[in-house]
Enzyme design. Structure first.
Site, PDB file in Angstrom:
ATOM      1  N   PRO A  84       7.314  39.964 -30.716  1.00  0.00           N
ATOM      2  CA  PRO A  84       7.335  38.959 -31.790  1.00  0.00           C
ATOM      3  C   PRO A  84       6.327  37.858 -31.473  1.00  0.00           C
ATOM      4  O   PRO A  84       6.120  37.529 -30.307  1.00  0.00           O
ATOM      5  CB  PRO A  84       8.761  38.400 -31.727  1.00  0.00           C
TER       6      PRO A  84
ATOM      7  N   PHE B  40      -2.991  27.982 -28.617  1.00  0.00           N
ATOM      8  CA  PHE B  40      -4.187  28.182 -27.798  1.00  0.00           C
ATOM      9  C   PHE B  40      -4.815  29.500 -28.217  1.00  0.00           C
ATOM     10  O   PHE B  40      -4.114  30.410 -28.661  1.00  0.00           O
ATOM     11  CB  PHE B  40      -3.820  28.244 -26.307  1.00  0.00           C
TER      12      PHE B  40
ATOM     13  N   LYS C 229      -1.437  31.702 -38.282  1.00  0.00           N
ATOM     14  CA  LYS C 229      -0.157  31.405 -37.627  1.00  0.00           C
ATOM     15  C   LYS C 229       0.481  30.124 -38.165  1.00  0.00           C
ATOM     16  O   LYS C 229       1.538  29.712 -37.672  1.00  0.00           O
ATOM     17  CB  LYS C 229      -0.351  31.287 -36.110  1.00  0.00           C
TER      18      LYS C 229
ATOM     19  N   ASP D 208       1.020  40.798 -26.066  1.00  0.00           N
ATOM     20  CA  ASP D 208       1.208  41.214 -27.456  1.00  0.00           C
ATOM     21  C   ASP D 208       2.069  42.478 -27.566  1.00  0.00           C
ATOM     22  O   ASP D 208       2.694  42.722 -28.584  1.00  0.00           O
ATOM     23  CB  ASP D 208      -0.150  41.475 -28.111  1.00  0.00           C
TER      24      ASP D 208
ATOM     25  N   LYS E  33      -6.948  31.960 -36.602  1.00  0.00           N
ATOM     26  CA  LYS E  33      -5.596  31.895 -36.017  1.00  0.00           C
ATOM     27  C   LYS E  33      -4.839  30.668 -36.490  1.00  0.00           C
ATOM     28  O   LYS E  33      -3.625  30.711 -36.712  1.00  0.00           O
ATOM     29  CB  LYS E  33      -5.667  31.862 -34.482  1.00  0.00           C
TER      30      LYS E  33
ATOM     31  N   ASN F  70      -0.950  39.771 -17.492  1.00  0.00           N
ATOM     32  CA  ASN F  70      -2.314  39.316 -17.781  1.00  0.00           C
ATOM     33  C   ASN F  70      -2.722  38.268 -16.760  1.00  0.00           C
ATOM     34  O   ASN F  70      -1.932  37.896 -15.896  1.00  0.00           O
ATOM     35  CB  ASN F  70      -2.426  38.803 -19.219  1.00  0.00           C
TER      36      ASN F  70
HETATM   37  N1  CTP Z   1       1.359  33.548 -29.041  1.00  0.00           N
HETATM   38  C1  CTP Z   1       2.700  33.537 -29.374  1.00  0.00           C
HETATM   39  N2  CTP Z   1       3.404  34.698 -29.387  1.00  0.00           N
HETATM   40  C2  CTP Z   1       2.801  35.883 -29.136  1.00  0.00           C
HETATM   41  C3  CTP Z   1       1.430  35.915 -28.825  1.00  0.00           C
HETATM   42  C4  CTP Z   1       0.745  34.727 -28.792  1.00  0.00           C
HETATM   43  O1  CTP Z   1       3.251  32.469 -29.630  1.00  0.00           O
HETATM   44  N3  CTP Z   1       3.513  36.980 -29.147  1.00  0.00           N
HETATM   45  C5  CTP Z   1       0.630  32.279 -29.024  1.00  0.00           C
HETATM   46  C6  CTP Z   1      -0.004  31.959 -27.705  1.00  0.00           C
HETATM   47  O2  CTP Z   1       0.855  31.195 -26.872  1.00  0.00           O
HETATM   48  C7  CTP Z   1      -1.227  31.153 -28.124  1.00  0.00           C
HETATM   49  C8  CTP Z   1      -1.579  31.731 -29.487  1.00  0.00           C
HETATM   50  O3  CTP Z   1      -0.420  32.408 -29.941  1.00  0.00           O
HETATM   51  O4  CTP Z   1      -0.912  29.799 -28.313  1.00  0.00           O
HETATM   52  C9  CTP Z   1      -2.751  32.660 -29.518  1.00  0.00           C
HETATM   53  O5  CTP Z   1      -2.477  33.823 -28.850  1.00  0.00           O
HETATM   54  P1  CTP Z   1      -3.406  35.138 -28.964  1.00  0.00           P
HETATM   55  O6  CTP Z   1      -2.742  36.226 -28.220  1.00  0.00           O
HETATM   56  O7  CTP Z   1      -4.789  34.777 -28.589  1.00  0.00           O
HETATM   57  O8  CTP Z   1      -3.368  35.383 -30.510  1.00  0.00           O
HETATM   58  P2  CTP Z   1      -3.263  36.723 -31.298  1.00  0.00           P
HETATM   59  O9  CTP Z   1      -2.799  36.339 -32.643  1.00  0.00           O
HETATM   60  O10 CTP Z   1      -2.459  37.703 -30.545  1.00  0.00           O
HETATM   61  O11 CTP Z   1      -4.753  37.181 -31.457  1.00  0.00           O
HETATM   62  P3  CTP Z   1      -5.618  38.312 -30.736  1.00  0.00           P
HETATM   63  O12 CTP Z   1      -6.022  39.146 -31.860  1.00  0.00           O
HETATM   64  O13 CTP Z   1      -6.777  37.555 -30.136  1.00  0.00           O
HETATM   65  O14 CTP Z   1      -4.748  38.965 -29.713  1.00  0.00           O
END
Ligand code: CTP
Length: 401
Positions: free
Chosen positions: A306, A324, A342, A279, A338, A209
């Site tokens: 994960p 973030f 989370k 992801d 979020k 990314n």
């Molecule tokens: N993050 C994480 N582990 C992952 C993906 C994300 O710890 N596998 C953390 C990122 O470092 C960031 C936060 O989660 O601090 C938000 O990530 P984001 O990808 O935007 O969140 P998602 O829950 O995946 O939401 P989206 O639906 O926008 O993808």
């Protein structure tokens, strides 16, 4: 914050960057510090001790066997006198001797004999800096708590371009200044993850990314400036370790980042997740380069990675968690969702696009926590990171009060 009456022992080892250390002595003294210079024998081939004597206003020491100097201030006394030892430039040879714990000249002896925090500003040819032997010494020194300042990348005295330049005098002075600061995060261990992750498809292709890692690196630097002991877990980025960061682990995939963060989180008081973690990952990584399928297209099957933050928040004892969120629309709605989903203590949300976010120098953040929010308007990533750290420290302390 000032260097007034601070006692800095400046070690100078043999390298052309020694000329920059003359400027460094001036900067430190302008800041009010008392500076005593100790040179290695090799350093005297680059700059004369007389130059450092004139600039520091103190006699300069080179040899352990100088009876007159020992009578004035013995080396053990000098080791105790120092509040900070900064070696600039630190040559490849000096790093090796320090990593081995050698005491074969005055400077290395002082480094062993002093309880003062040790800062090293490496300077050498880029090929030497990249050599596995040098990197192994650096990693040994870092593990012992020695702080590496730089090196920076750029044009080198030898004509090469690359990583190995000594930081500028003002940057070294700022790092020392920060080390004396009783900052908002003093005494705390802060873990920061930064950059993208790469999920391999085959030996030459990956899914990545556009995260540059700059926001996360700025956050790590700001946390170090605020007095924290910072551990940085970085995805594949080409950024130098920010000044003051104690430990850096480089990873590539989300699974590696997950493992590195989990391992470091046990000691962390605060975890700031600035990494853009992929992801999904290809379920199968081909051992050989995939060949074109002759017009039939290619279907990649992806599995979910994960969630690092969520797995930490699920643990009974976990650090204060800052996530973030990069969003293209409805920033507030998605970020607050979020935060809850989370199990975070705070979330920093930014809008990506329009010259903001991933590849831009500037950024703007909206911070949310249970029962509060604050807008940090558009600014450079360094300035923004410092503001973020101020709010993180405030929320962290409020939570413990
Ligand atoms: N993050 C994480 N582990 C992952 C993906 C994300 O710890 N596998 C953390 C990122 O470092 C960031 C936060 O989660 O601090 C938000 O990530 P984001 O990808 O935007 O969140 P998602 O829950 O995946 O939401 P989206 O639906 O926008 O993808």
């Amino acid at each position: 914050m000032s260097l007034a009456e601070r006692r800095v022992l400046l070690g100078v080892s043999g390298g052309i960057a020694a000329y920059k250390s003359c400027e460094l002595v001036r900067r430190l003294r302008e800041g009010g510090a008392e500076v005593r210079v100790v040179m290695t024998e090799a350093a005297t081939h680059f700059v004369s001790p007389t130059t450092f004597q004139a600039l520091s206003g103190q006699s300069v020491r080179v040899s352990l066997w100088d009876a007159q100097a020992e009578a004035a201030m013995g080396h053990i006394e000098l080791a105790r006198w120092a509040e900070r030892i900064l070696v600039a430039p630190a040559s490849a040879g000096l790093l090796a001797r320090l990593a081995q714990g050698m005491a074969d000249d005055l400077l290395t002896t002082l480094c062993l004999a002093s309880p003062a925090p040790l800062f090293l500003a490496p300077a050498m040819n880029q090929q030497m800096w990249a050599h596995p032997a040098v990197q192994a010494n650096v990693s040994t020194l870092r593990q012992r708590g020695t702080q590496l300042l730089g090196p920076a990348a750029g044009a080198q005295a030898c004509g090469d371009i690359g990583s190995g330049r000594m930081l500028e005098a003002h940057e070294l002075r700022d790092a020392l200044l920060a080390s004396f600061a009783v900052g908002a995060l003093a005494g705390l261990n802060v873990l920061v993850s930064a950059g993208p992750t790469y999920e391999d498809i085959d030996p030459v292709r990956f899914i990545g990314n556009r995260s540059s890692g700059r926001m996360g690196f700025a956050v790590a630097q700001a946390a170090a400036e605020a007095g924290a002991r910072v551990t940085l877990v970085a995805g594949p980025v080409s950024l130098p370790t920010p000044p003051g960061v104690m430990q850096r682990t480089d990873v590539r995939s989300a699974a590696q980042m997950h493992a590195a963060v989990l391992a470091a989180a046990a000691q962390a008081d605060i975890y700031i997740a600035a990494a853009a973690v992929g992801d999904y990952r290809p379920l199968e990584v081909s051992a050989q380069k995939l060949k074109k399928q002759g017009g039939s297209g290619l279907l990649l099957q992806l599995g979910e990675n994960p969630d690092i933050l969520a797995s930490l928040s699920a643990q009974e004892r976990h650090p204060f968690l800052v996530g973030f969120a990069a969003e293209t629309h409805d920033v507030a709605g998605y970020a607050q969702d979020k935060l809850q989903r989370k199990g975070l203590d705070m979330i920093a949300a930014n809008r990506v696009g329009e010259g903001l976010g991933f590849e831009a120098a500037d950024n703007a953040l909206s911070l949310y926590w249970a029962g509060g929010a604050v807008e940090l308007p558009r600014a450079g990533k360094t300035a923004l990171a410092r503001q973020l750290i101020t709010h993180v420290a405030e929320r962290y302390r409020a939570g413990r009060a």
